[in-house]
Design a protein around this motif. Structure first.
Motif, short mmCIF file in Angstrom:
data_model
loop_
_atom_site.label_atom_id
_atom_site.label_comp_id
_atom_site.label_asym_id
_atom_site.label_seq_id
_atom_site.Cartn_x
_atom_site.Cartn_y
_atom_site.Cartn_z
N TRP A 239 0.86 -1.18 0.00
CA TRP A 239 0.00 0.00 0.00
C TRP A 239 0.90 1.24 0.00
O TRP A 239 1.91 1.28 0.71
N HIS A 274 -7.03 -1.93 8.16
CA HIS A 274 -7.40 -2.69 6.97
C HIS A 274 -8.66 -3.48 7.28
O HIS A 274 -8.91 -3.89 8.41
N LEU A 283 -8.56 0.02 3.13
CA LEU A 283 -8.04 0.79 4.25
C LEU A 283 -9.15 1.69 4.78
O LEU A 283 -10.02 2.11 4.03
N TYR A 296 -4.17 6.97 -3.06
CA TYR A 296 -3.79 5.72 -2.39
C TYR A 296 -3.72 4.61 -3.45
O TYR A 296 -4.54 4.56 -4.36
N CYS A 298 -2.92 0.31 -4.07
CA CYS A 298 -2.70 -1.05 -3.58
C CYS A 298 -2.19 -1.89 -4.75
O CYS A 298 -2.81 -1.92 -5.81
#
Length: 459
Positions: A239, A274, A283, A296, A298
């Motif tokens: 992340w 999480h 998140l 953000y 992932c």
């Protein structure tokens, strides 16, 4: 008596239409098959089921008195059962493919069933990622008979698709059940095979929150039940976060996780949480903050060198009051509700639940101006970010409006007056004391009876 005669005549008429009928049935190894009896043959004599491959073998019998029997020889007795007049074959083996007969008496063949082997498979059989190459096979052992028409139907589609021999490049929409359709004359046989293409679903790229709302960054794989299958294929999950307001636009690592080395990641930075690690890598935080704005990301890193990445842009809604949250009745107030940038065209800001008709708004309802605040303007103010009829997020502040001469102002004025009066009294007292001391000193100096003249004297 007349009813029995009519039933017999009906039965004979039906037999004329089915005697000598031949039906081809396709089946996969390990699956169950039901060979359905053609008609309800009551009243009837003996009914037999036979199997022929190298020689004829009687499998079962039934009579009109309700008596019935089934072969006891291995391995048939564990596979065969009767459902009414129909024959059920469980868990088909290679040895079960051949020709079956449904007979009335031992000589009159009513219908012939040709059970043919069908093979359906996908290559590769493992989990697929977008961009992988896949081939589907649907083969029929027709044993010299006319080749049936075979085609595929993709998941959730009714279109006819003839796949090329080289296969196809799969995308996320190819995940699901593919259907092999085998059409022989007017009859269709359908066989399904599951194809799993793991992907981050196409979710909204922008998530809105506020300092009074929960912050969520959704990252979950599709299909949701594929976690246990893809877990051994994953090298690492990462992340990262790129702030919106920072001059350094390099991603900051929030956390990483390796399924082989640990069971849970530790989300320490910025107190993030999480959702789970069963395919849901989302998140969250109880409340958003102004510095949460940014992108953000992932990333799932697979051992075979491919990556899956999903990004979510977070925008934080906030209300900026000018000159502040505490005002005096009659002051001018500006409430600026903003996400710190341009609003999308399908999104609008609305104030609730105040009577906005008495106020003026500017700049796409982001700026609310009250020329003179009143006492009733105090309390909770709520700004909603809305798309169509749904609220995406909201921000709330509390205004404190004080009257022009409030209790505290009166206390302050009285206290100041009291202090001034006290200082005046103290000053007067000190002045009077000083004057008294001077008079007393002058009186003492004048009490000498024989004062000596000034100058030098001989002693």
């Amino acid at each position: 008596m007349q009813g029995s005669i009519q039933s017999i005549l009906f039965f004979i008429a039906v037999l004329k239409t089915v005697i000598g009928t031949e039906e081809v049935i396709y089946a996969q190894v390990g699956h169950d098959v039901t060979l359905k009896a053609p008609v309800d043959t009551s009243p009837k004599d003996y009914i037999y089921w036979y199997f022929y491959k190298e020689k004829e073998l009687q499998l079962s019998w039934m009579n009109h008195m309700g008596g019935r029997g089934i072969i006891k020889d291995e391995p048939w007795n564990q596979q065969l059962s009767l459902n009414g007049d129909s024959l059920v074959i469980k868990g088909i083996h290679e040895r079960n493919f051949g020709t079956y007969f449904y007979k009335l008496g031992k000589d009159s063949t009513v219908i012939t069933y040709k059970l043919r082997k069908l093979t359906v498979n996908v290559n590769p059989a493992s989990i697929l990622l977008p961009g992988d190459k896949m081939s589907l096979q649907c083969n029929v052992d027709h044993q010299g008979e006319k080749q049936p028409n075979i085609y595929w139907q993709p998941p959730q589609e009714k279109t006819k698709t003839v796949l090329e021999a080289g296969g196809i490049i799969v995308q996320s929409q190819d995940s699901g059940e593919w259907t092999c359709v085998v059409k022989n004359g007017q009859k269709e046989h359908r066989f399904k095979i599951s194809v799993i293409v793991v992907e981050f679903p196409s979710a909204p790229k922008i998530q809105y929150t506020s300092t009074t709302s929960q912050l969520n960054m959704p990252f979950s794989i599709h299909p949701i039940n594929s976690w246990e299958k893809i877990k051994p294929l994953i090298k690492e999950i990462q992340w990262s976060f790129t702030p919106k307001t920072s001059s350094d636009q390099k991603p900051q690592t929030l956390c990483s996780f390796s399924p082989e080395n640990s069971t849970e990641p530790t989300m320490n930075q910025k107190a993030l949480k999480h959702a789970s690690l069963l395919g849901n890598f989302s998140l969250s935080r109880d409340k958003g903050r102004e510095d949460d704005q940014g992108v953000y990301e992932c990333t799932i890193i697979f051992k075979k060198g491919k990556n899956l990445t999903s990004t979510v842009q977070v925008e934080v809604l906030q209300i900026i009051p000018s000159p502040g949250l505490t005002l005096i009745s009659g002051q001018r107030l500006k409430l600026h509700c903003t996400i710190g940038g341009q609003l999308p065209p399908d999104v609008e800001l609305k104030w609730s639940p105040k009577k906005t008709s008495t106020y003026t708004t500017e700049n796409n309802s982001a700026l609310l101006v009250i020329k003179e605040v009143r006492m009733e303007d105090g309390g909770m103010w709520k700004c909603e970010l809305r798309r169509n009829n749904s609220c995406l997020t909201s921000a709330v502040i509390k205004l404190n409006i004080e009257p022009v001469l409030s209790v505290w102002m009166l206390v302050t004025i009285c206290s100041a007056a009291a202090i001034i009066i006290l200082l005046a009294v103290l000053t007067a007292i000190l002045c009077r004391r000083k004057q008294r001391k001077r008079r007393h000193l002058r009186h003492q100096l004048c009490r000498c009876e024989n004062p000596k003249p000034k100058g030098f004297y001989r002693t």
